[in-house]
Design an enzyme around this catalytic site. Structure first.
Site, PDB file in Angstrom:
ATOM      1  N   GLN A 253      24.650  48.982  33.327  1.00 30.06           N
ATOM      2  CA  GLN A 253      25.610  50.181  33.621  1.00 30.06           C
ATOM      3  C   GLN A 253      24.416  50.862  34.178  1.00 30.06           C
ATOM      4  OE1 GLN A 253      28.462  51.023  33.369  1.00 30.06           O
ATOM      5  NE2 GLN A 253      28.975  48.424  32.334  1.00 30.06           N
ATOM      6  N   TYR A 287      32.501  37.782  29.614  1.00 30.74           N
ATOM      7  CA  TYR A 287      31.385  38.769  30.801  1.00 30.74           C
ATOM      8  C   TYR A 287      30.306  39.340  30.641  1.00 30.74           C
ATOM      9  CZ  TYR A 287      35.439  37.583  33.216  1.00 30.74           C
ATOM     10  OH  TYR A 287      36.859  37.070  33.339  1.00 30.74           O
ATOM     11  N   GLU A 311      28.504  34.056  29.868  1.00 26.02           N
ATOM     12  CA  GLU A 311      28.453  34.897  31.119  1.00 26.02           C
ATOM     13  C   GLU A 311      28.270  33.992  32.149  1.00 26.02           C
ATOM     14  OE1 GLU A 311      27.364  36.964  34.075  1.00 26.02           O
ATOM     15  OE2 GLU A 311      28.155  37.922  32.624  1.00 26.02           O
ATOM     16  N   ASP A 358      34.064  42.791  29.615  1.00 30.05           N
ATOM     17  CA  ASP A 358      33.986  43.605  30.510  1.00 30.05           C
ATOM     18  C   ASP A 358      33.902  42.324  32.021  1.00 30.05           C
ATOM     19  OD1 ASP A 358      32.738  45.296  31.945  1.00 30.05           O
ATOM     20  OD2 ASP A 358      30.954  45.184  31.238  1.00 30.05           O
ATOM     21  N   CYS A 385      35.772  49.351  34.920  1.00 30.83           N
ATOM     22  CA  CYS A 385      35.694  49.788  36.784  1.00 30.83           C
ATOM     23  C   CYS A 385      36.838  49.777  37.345  1.00 30.83           C
ATOM     24  CB  CYS A 385      34.673  48.544  36.828  1.00 30.83           C
ATOM     25  SG  CYS A 385      34.290  47.340  37.518  1.00 30.83           S
TER      26      CYS A 385
END
Length: 427
Positions: A253, A287, A311, A358, A385
């Protein structure tokens, strides 16, 4: 009319009355019977704008406002003039007051939920700690630059390969700018096309500068095979500091406050509130990246609980394995999320009390959502996002009985149109 061959200097100027905000950082106007998406403006304004995409062959007409004839009361002096018309991308709302930026983003989230998920919901975009005091600047712990034809470090013009040189980057944290200054990033001349990354953790730990993927230190490339290529990040959740090692050019992030803020919000959402309990629960973290959420979730479920992280990026999983090494209750799976869920669905990942996801900007998609539903979680925590992708995936989940319990939005990208959401779905 076909302006495909026009340069920015010769493209026609037109007078436009600006209407509603549209997702993507622009507002809508009409010209010659066509919808035009206009950047660097605000609803209710009258502007003189340069058509950047027009003509019968253009799928969308676009324009940049270059002169404001009637200004909105929400307009302010640009916090980053070089991100204005004909400027670099990445600061398209720098002309909008911070309060109005958040109203802008809240309206976009509300519209996407209503249009794509048929959900009416009032959304308030919450600022990250310290952003108001900093005027929405100084938040990026990572910046990417590229050298122009003369070797000057800069950024690409919006929707262009052209590079515009910069002398600073106002969205970068003081630590990033100090690291850039130490290596004379904005003062030196580089090989044209060279890519420069500057990474400086918000906690003040050692930064890293990469030049075309190689570590740059004291003006020279450090090509030693054992050279440090990761940074140390500190994340505070429930009052406890967790330390992460993250590849300098890996995903993390970018806002200085985002890791701690999101990790706390996700943990609270997963346990059904700040006073909830995840002890002994099975949580699937999709993720999962370098383990930002995996680690505090593992602490919360305890040694008898289980956190299954999935992931697709092998390097991120390598980081996650190091970051979660103290928690035997963590299982790490490498591979595309939908593939791992499908192939491991009746084995290693047979079910879940909570699913945290995410996904990238494109969202999870119908296939992955179907695999999530097959795990039959009672609670889904979705970090997004992109509000359009979030709304589409919420609509898929609704078909299987999941209802939107709550959605929070955070302004983790000031001066841009981007917004981060955390949605909780239950059934």
């Amino acid at each position: 009319m076909n302006d495909a061959a026009d340069t920015p200097e010769t493209a026609p100027l037109v007078e436009l009355e600006i209407g509603r905000i549209a997702h993507g950082g622009h507002c809508v106007a009409r010209y010659d019977g066509r919808v035009v998406f206009v950047r660097h403006t605000l609803p209710g304004e009258t502007v003189r704008a340069r058509l950047t995409d027009s003509g019968e062959t253009s799928k969308f007409w676009r324009a940049d406002a270059v002169e404001i004839l009637v200004a909105s009361p929400d307009r302010v002096r640009s916090a980053w003039p070089q991100a204005g018309a004909d400027g670099v991308g990445g600061g398209e709302l720098a002309h909008v007051s911070l309060e109005a930026q958040r109203r802008w983003k809240a309206g976009v989230v509300e519209e996407q939920l209503q249009r794509l998920a048929k959900i009416e919901r009032t959304v308030v975009v919450e600022p990250a700690p310290g952003d108001d005091e900093r005027g929405g600047l100084g938040w990026r712990t990572r910046i990417d630059l590229v050298a122009d034809a003369d070797g000057r470090a800069g950024m690409r013009q919006f929707r262009s390969h052209d590079v515009l040189p910069l002398s600073t980057m106002p969205l970068a944290t003081p630590e990033v700018l100090a690291a850039a200054d130490a290596e004379k990033i904005f003062a030196k001349r580089w090989t044209p096309g060279a890519e420069i990354e500057v990474v400086a953790p918000a906690d003040g730990s050692d930064p890293i500068v990469l030049l075309d993927g190689q570590v740059l230190r004291n003006g020279h490339l450090d090509t030693r095979p054992n050279v440090r290529r990761s940074v140390t990040e500190t994340v505070t959740v429930d009052g406890e500091a967790f330390t992460y090692k993250v590849a300098a050019d890996g995903f993390w992030q970018v806002h200085r406050e985002a890791p701690s803020l999101l990790a706390q919000v996700v943990l609270d959402a997963a346990r059904g509130g700040a006073d909830g309990d995840l002890t002994d629960a099975t949580v699937v973290d999709l993720y999962s990246g370098a383990g930002l959420f995996t680690v505090p979730l593992a602490k919360a479920v305890g040694p008898v609980g289980r956190v299954v992280a999935v992931e697709g990026d092998e390097r991120a999983v390598k980081d996650a394995r190091r970051n979660a090494h103290a928690y035997e209750q963590v299982e790490l799976h490498v591979g595309q999320v939908d593939t791992v869920l499908r192939t491991a669905g009746h084995g290693a990942i047979a079910g879940a009390d909570v699913v945290v996801l995410d996904p990238p900007r494109t969202g999870a998609g119908a296939k992955t959502v179907a695999q999530i539903v097959a795990l039959s979680p009672s609670r889904i925590v979705y970090v997004a996002c992109d509000p359009a992708a979030l709304a589409r995936d919420i609509a898929y989940l609704a078909k299987d009985g999941y209802e939107l319990e709550s959605v929070r939005a955070f302004d983790l990208f000031p001066m841009t149109h981007h917004v981060e959401c955390v949605a909780v779905l239950t059934r």
